[in-house]
Design an enzyme around this catalytic site. Structure first.
Site, mmCIF file in Angstrom:
data_model
loop_
_atom_site.group_PDB
_atom_site.id
_atom_site.type_symbol
_atom_site.label_atom_id
_atom_site.label_comp_id
_atom_site.label_asym_id
_atom_site.label_seq_id
_atom_site.Cartn_x
_atom_site.Cartn_y
_atom_site.Cartn_z
ATOM 1 N N LYS A 70 -25.195 -22.204 20.303
ATOM 2 C CA LYS A 70 -25.424 -23.644 20.473
ATOM 3 C C LYS A 70 -24.630 -24.180 21.672
ATOM 4 O O LYS A 70 -23.773 -23.478 22.226
ATOM 5 C CB LYS A 70 -25.032 -24.353 19.164
ATOM 6 C CG LYS A 70 -25.883 -23.911 17.961
ATOM 7 C CD LYS A 70 -25.526 -24.692 16.708
ATOM 8 C CE LYS A 70 -26.389 -24.251 15.533
ATOM 9 N NZ LYS A 70 -26.163 -25.093 14.332
ATOM 10 N N TYR B 220 -35.737 -28.391 14.436
ATOM 11 C CA TYR B 220 -35.068 -28.726 13.174
ATOM 12 C C TYR B 220 -35.910 -29.654 12.301
ATOM 13 O O TYR B 220 -35.370 -30.387 11.466
ATOM 14 C CB TYR B 220 -33.702 -29.348 13.451
ATOM 15 C CG TYR B 220 -32.621 -28.332 13.787
ATOM 16 C CD1 TYR B 220 -32.252 -27.353 12.860
ATOM 17 C CD2 TYR B 220 -31.963 -28.360 15.005
ATOM 18 C CE1 TYR B 220 -31.260 -26.424 13.148
ATOM 19 C CE2 TYR B 220 -30.955 -27.430 15.304
ATOM 20 C CZ TYR B 220 -30.616 -26.466 14.366
ATOM 21 O OH TYR B 220 -29.636 -25.565 14.630
ATOM 22 N N ASN C 28 -21.253 -25.828 15.037
ATOM 23 C CA ASN C 28 -20.822 -24.591 14.369
ATOM 24 C C ASN C 28 -21.233 -23.322 15.133
ATOM 25 O O ASN C 28 -21.463 -22.272 14.557
ATOM 26 C CB ASN C 28 -21.315 -24.582 12.916
ATOM 27 C CG ASN C 28 -22.829 -24.629 12.808
ATOM 28 O OD1 ASN C 28 -23.531 -24.729 13.807
ATOM 29 N ND2 ASN C 28 -23.334 -24.522 11.603
ATOM 30 N N HIS D 74 -26.665 -20.502 15.325
ATOM 31 C CA HIS D 74 -27.720 -20.660 14.323
ATOM 32 C C HIS D 74 -28.300 -19.276 14.052
ATOM 33 O O HIS D 74 -28.393 -18.458 14.968
ATOM 34 C CB HIS D 74 -28.829 -21.579 14.843
ATOM 35 C CG HIS D 74 -30.061 -21.538 13.985
ATOM 36 N ND1 HIS D 74 -30.178 -22.283 12.832
ATOM 37 C CD2 HIS D 74 -31.197 -20.803 14.077
ATOM 38 C CE1 HIS D 74 -31.346 -22.005 12.265
ATOM 39 N NE2 HIS D 74 -31.990 -21.110 13.005
ATOM 40 N N GLU E 116 -39.305 -19.383 13.972
ATOM 41 C CA GLU E 116 -38.267 -19.737 14.948
ATOM 42 C C GLU E 116 -38.342 -18.849 16.194
ATOM 43 O O GLU E 116 -38.143 -19.336 17.307
ATOM 44 C CB GLU E 116 -36.892 -19.640 14.288
ATOM 45 C CG GLU E 116 -36.682 -20.721 13.243
ATOM 46 C CD GLU E 116 -35.322 -20.667 12.576
ATOM 47 O OE1 GLU E 116 -35.063 -21.541 11.722
ATOM 48 O OE2 GLU E 116 -34.514 -19.770 12.889
HETATM 49 P P1 CMP Z 1 -27.901 -24.394 11.373
HETATM 50 O O1 CMP Z 1 -27.648 -23.083 10.730
HETATM 51 O O2 CMP Z 1 -28.373 -24.408 12.776
HETATM 52 O O3 CMP Z 1 -28.932 -25.228 10.456
HETATM 53 C C1 CMP Z 1 -28.963 -26.616 10.397
HETATM 54 C C2 CMP Z 1 -27.809 -27.243 11.105
HETATM 55 O O4 CMP Z 1 -27.522 -28.567 10.718
HETATM 56 C C3 CMP Z 1 -26.524 -26.497 10.784
HETATM 57 O O5 CMP Z 1 -26.525 -25.235 11.345
HETATM 58 C C4 CMP Z 1 -25.496 -27.465 11.327
HETATM 59 O O6 CMP Z 1 -25.401 -27.424 12.740
HETATM 60 C C5 CMP Z 1 -26.132 -28.784 10.905
HETATM 61 N N1 CMP Z 1 -25.587 -29.269 9.637
HETATM 62 C C6 CMP Z 1 -25.730 -28.718 8.405
HETATM 63 N N2 CMP Z 1 -25.107 -29.459 7.466
HETATM 64 C C7 CMP Z 1 -24.561 -30.508 8.121
HETATM 65 C C8 CMP Z 1 -23.796 -31.632 7.711
HETATM 66 N N3 CMP Z 1 -23.460 -31.822 6.442
HETATM 67 N N4 CMP Z 1 -23.394 -32.500 8.664
HETATM 68 C C9 CMP Z 1 -23.740 -32.330 9.949
HETATM 69 N N5 CMP Z 1 -24.478 -31.265 10.405
HETATM 70 C C10 CMP Z 1 -24.873 -30.375 9.506
#
Ligand code: CMP
Length: 143
Positions: free
Chosen positions: A14, A54, A117, A120, A131
């Site tokens: 990311k 998303y 984070n 993905h 995806e």
């Molecule tokens: P990802 O695995 O890419 O899938 C969905 C994404 O939404 C996740 O990683 C995070 O980047 C984001 N995400 C999931 N839960 C939360 C949350 N509670 N608050 C903000 N972002 C979130």
């Protein structure tokens, strides 16, 4: 536990991962684990493209912030290939929230918070197929 056979999954480094300069660190973890990189590309998503990727999270309270973040800078998208690679990638990444991620995982070591984070990874074979096709044509994937 039965064997899952050879699978493909989509991995994304990311915008936070690219900004922090940890693309190589993430790739090394995949290669060290014996996971094969079958395709790889850098791009920057528009807001609309992030919203499309998303779309399943459209109703979540964090959708606006997540898609703003995901379109805030370049990302690196990869197709990973190997035995049971969907689950193995998820193990390497750790839990979505870095505070809950197991020690030694990508998110525990590199991520700042639950939204930003670092990586993905697809969560199931059906989502992996959708995806992967969001970013790659079959001609881009080296078998
Ligand atoms: P990802 O695995 O890419 O899938 C969905 C994404 O939404 C996740 O990683 C995070 O980047 C984001 N995400 C999931 N839960 C939360 C949350 N509670 N608050 C903000 N972002 C979130």
């Amino acid at each position: 536990m039965h064997r899952m056979g050879k699978q493909r999954t989509l991995s994304i480094v990311k915008p936070d991962g690219v900004r922090k300069g940890v693309v190589g660190d993430v790739v090394r973890r995949f290669e060290t684990a014996g996971i094969r990189i079958a395709a790889m590309r850098m791009l920057r998503l528009t807001r609309a493209e992030a919203e499309g990727f998303y779309a399943v999270h459209r109703e979540r309270p964090f959708f606006g912030s997540l898609t703003e973040f995901m379109s805030s800078g370049p990302i690196v998208v990869m197709v990973l290939e190997g035995e049971n690679v969907i689950a193995r990638n998820r193990e390497l990444m750790g839990a979505t929230d870095p505070k809950k991620a197991a020690k030694g995982t990508i998110r525990a070591e590199l991520a700042d918070n639950v939204e930003q984070n670092i990586v993905h990874g697809s969560d199931a074979p059906e989502t992996a197929a959708t995806e992967i096709s969001y970013f790659f044509s079959s001609l881009d994937i080296v078998s």
